[in-house]
Design an enzyme around this catalytic site. Structure first.
Site, mmCIF file in Angstrom:
data_model
loop_
_atom_site.group_PDB
_atom_site.id
_atom_site.type_symbol
_atom_site.label_atom_id
_atom_site.label_comp_id
_atom_site.label_asym_id
_atom_site.label_seq_id
_atom_site.Cartn_x
_atom_site.Cartn_y
_atom_site.Cartn_z
ATOM 1 N N ASP A 107 4.783 3.416 -9.460
ATOM 2 C CA ASP A 107 3.570 4.046 -8.922
ATOM 3 C C ASP A 107 3.994 5.398 -8.347
ATOM 4 O O ASP A 107 5.190 5.702 -8.265
ATOM 5 C CB ASP A 107 2.969 3.152 -7.822
ATOM 6 C CG ASP A 107 1.736 3.774 -7.169
ATOM 7 O OD1 ASP A 107 0.853 4.266 -7.903
ATOM 8 O OD2 ASP A 107 1.650 3.803 -5.926
ATOM 9 N N SER A 108 3.001 6.166 -7.880
ATOM 10 C CA SER A 108 3.319 7.450 -7.256
ATOM 11 C C SER A 108 3.978 7.263 -5.894
ATOM 12 O O SER A 108 4.499 8.224 -5.342
ATOM 13 C CB SER A 108 2.034 8.252 -7.073
ATOM 14 O OG SER A 108 1.182 7.571 -6.163
ATOM 15 N N CYS A 145 -0.526 1.655 -11.138
ATOM 16 C CA CYS A 145 -1.209 2.867 -10.697
ATOM 17 C C CYS A 145 -2.389 3.119 -11.624
ATOM 18 O O CYS A 145 -2.209 3.290 -12.837
ATOM 19 C CB CYS A 145 -0.225 4.036 -10.769
ATOM 20 S SG CYS A 145 -0.955 5.623 -10.380
ATOM 21 N N GLU A 152 0.381 7.228 2.562
ATOM 22 C CA GLU A 152 1.812 7.499 2.349
ATOM 23 C C GLU A 152 2.535 7.852 3.646
ATOM 24 O O GLU A 152 3.738 7.693 3.749
ATOM 25 C CB GLU A 152 1.992 8.652 1.342
ATOM 26 C CG GLU A 152 1.753 8.250 -0.109
ATOM 27 C CD GLU A 152 2.866 7.380 -0.682
ATOM 28 O OE1 GLU A 152 4.037 7.725 -0.514
ATOM 29 O OE2 GLU A 152 2.548 6.333 -1.283
ATOM 30 N N CYS A 155 -7.658 2.062 -6.646
ATOM 31 C CA CYS A 155 -6.357 2.726 -6.488
ATOM 32 C C CYS A 155 -5.457 1.723 -5.788
ATOM 33 O O CYS A 155 -5.885 1.069 -4.827
ATOM 34 C CB CYS A 155 -6.530 3.982 -5.638
ATOM 35 S SG CYS A 155 -4.976 4.683 -5.030
ATOM 36 N N HIS A 210 -3.108 1.988 -3.815
ATOM 37 C CA HIS A 210 -2.803 2.240 -2.396
ATOM 38 C C HIS A 210 -3.826 1.555 -1.478
ATOM 39 O O HIS A 210 -3.489 1.189 -0.354
ATOM 40 C CB HIS A 210 -2.832 3.742 -2.092
ATOM 41 C CG HIS A 210 -1.569 4.457 -2.471
ATOM 42 N ND1 HIS A 210 -1.208 4.697 -3.774
ATOM 43 C CD2 HIS A 210 -0.570 4.980 -1.697
ATOM 44 C CE1 HIS A 210 -0.053 5.361 -3.790
ATOM 45 N NE2 HIS A 210 0.352 5.541 -2.539
HETATM 46 N N1 DGL Z 1 -1.762 4.358 -6.443
HETATM 47 C C1 DGL Z 1 -2.252 5.191 -7.459
HETATM 48 C C2 DGL Z 1 -3.506 4.710 -8.124
HETATM 49 O O1 DGL Z 1 -3.659 3.508 -8.268
HETATM 50 C C3 DGL Z 1 -2.078 6.675 -7.328
HETATM 51 C C4 DGL Z 1 -2.576 7.325 -6.106
HETATM 52 C C5 DGL Z 1 -2.159 8.776 -6.054
HETATM 53 O O2 DGL Z 1 -0.958 9.027 -6.089
HETATM 54 O O3 DGL Z 1 -3.040 9.638 -5.976
HETATM 55 O O4 DGL Z 1 -4.329 5.451 -8.559
#
Ligand code: DGL
Length: 268
Positions: free
Chosen positions: A11-12, A74, A152, A184, A186
């Site tokens: 993931d990011s 992600c 984050e 998302c 996150h």
């Molecule tokens: N966690 C990611 C997602 O599901 C990426 C969030 C990001 O880095 O903007 O979209």
């Protein structure tokens, strides 16, 4: 490929740990490798071409670690890169997408809200997901710029986080949704905060457990489930600043983990 090989997840940043938790719960015998591509977070507002390049860097590295399957944990990377990834690699690649289909099945009023990144919501993949599964419901999609950055930072109790959430949930509350999709990875990390502010009786849904089940099924079909061996401890890599990342990842994962630097190598 041996069943004892690890599953590679990326993931990011911290978000994919919400999916990793589901995988660990469903398949406790599996060894896991995780990449937090934190130097490039957030993916949500970056060009699709860059996310595609980063996804290839991450998958190449996970394959070098011996991964038997990849989970793109992600939604944004899935939206930008899943086609090119599946065309490039032969191992199973499991992807995330906002839980539009399940939400369409559980909504009673037909009004469903989606919180996701701008990258996910503006993608062709999302457009086709809506065409396929949302004809009978009304979907209110809300991009959440800035939210991933606050998550984050690791401060899940900040006023800034609550204010941002209230700002993004306001149009959905006004539309009187009864189901809210966390689009998302996150966002499940702050699920209780979101649930508490989404409005009374709103069902909150996400895709992490469905992805873990799909992964299990794909491994089973290939006789790649690791049923006996003891898993090795979670191995992690980050492209971000290691000391900060170590404590953030560890506190979200809830157990000690060993973090390494993701080597910088160019996209080919
Ligand atoms: N966690 C990611 C997602 O599901 C990426 C969030 C990001 O880095 O903007 O979209």
């Amino acid at each position: 490929m041996s069943p004892s090989a690890p599953i590679g997840v990326f993931d990011s940043g911290l978000g994919g740990l919400s999916v990793l938790h589901e995988i660990r719960q469903l398949m406790p015998h599996e060894s896991l490798c995780y990449i937090a591509d934190s130097h490039y977070a957030p993916y949500g507002e970056k060009p699709h071409t860059l996310i595609c390049q980063r996804s290839i860097v991450c998958v190449d590295w996970l394959i070098e670690q011996g991964a038997k399957a990849i989970v793109v944990a992600c939604n944004t990377a899935t939206a930008a890169a899943i086609g090119p990834l599946r065309a490039r690699y032969t191992l199973p690649i499991i992807a995330m997408e906002p839980a539009i289909k399940p939400a369409g099945e559980i909504t009673r009023t037909g009004r469903v809200g989606v919180l996701a990144t701008a990258g996910t919501l503006s993608s062709k993949k999302y457009e086709s997901l809506l065409r396929q599964h949302a004809r009978h419901i009304s979907v209110i999609s809300q991009a959440c710029p800035g939210l991933v950055e606050v998550i984050e930072s690791g401060d899940f109790s900040s006023v800034a986080l609550r204010e941002l959430l209230d700002q993004y949930l306001a149009p959905l509350r006004q539309a009187q949704i009864d189901t809210l999709i966390l689009g998302c990875t996150h966002y499940p990390l702050i699920r209780s905060l979101i649930t508490e502010r989404a409005g009374e009786g709103v069902a909150v849904v996400e895709s992490g457990s469905a992805v873990a089940r799909r992964l299990q099924q794909q491994l089973a079909e290939r006789d790649l489930l690791n049923l006996q061996a003891k898993p090795s401890p979670l191995r992690c890599w980050s492209s971000g600043e290691l000391q900060t990342q170590q404590s953030l990842l560890q506190s979200v994962w809830g157990a000690p983990l060993l973090l390494h630097a993701l080597p910088t190598f160019s996209y080919s």
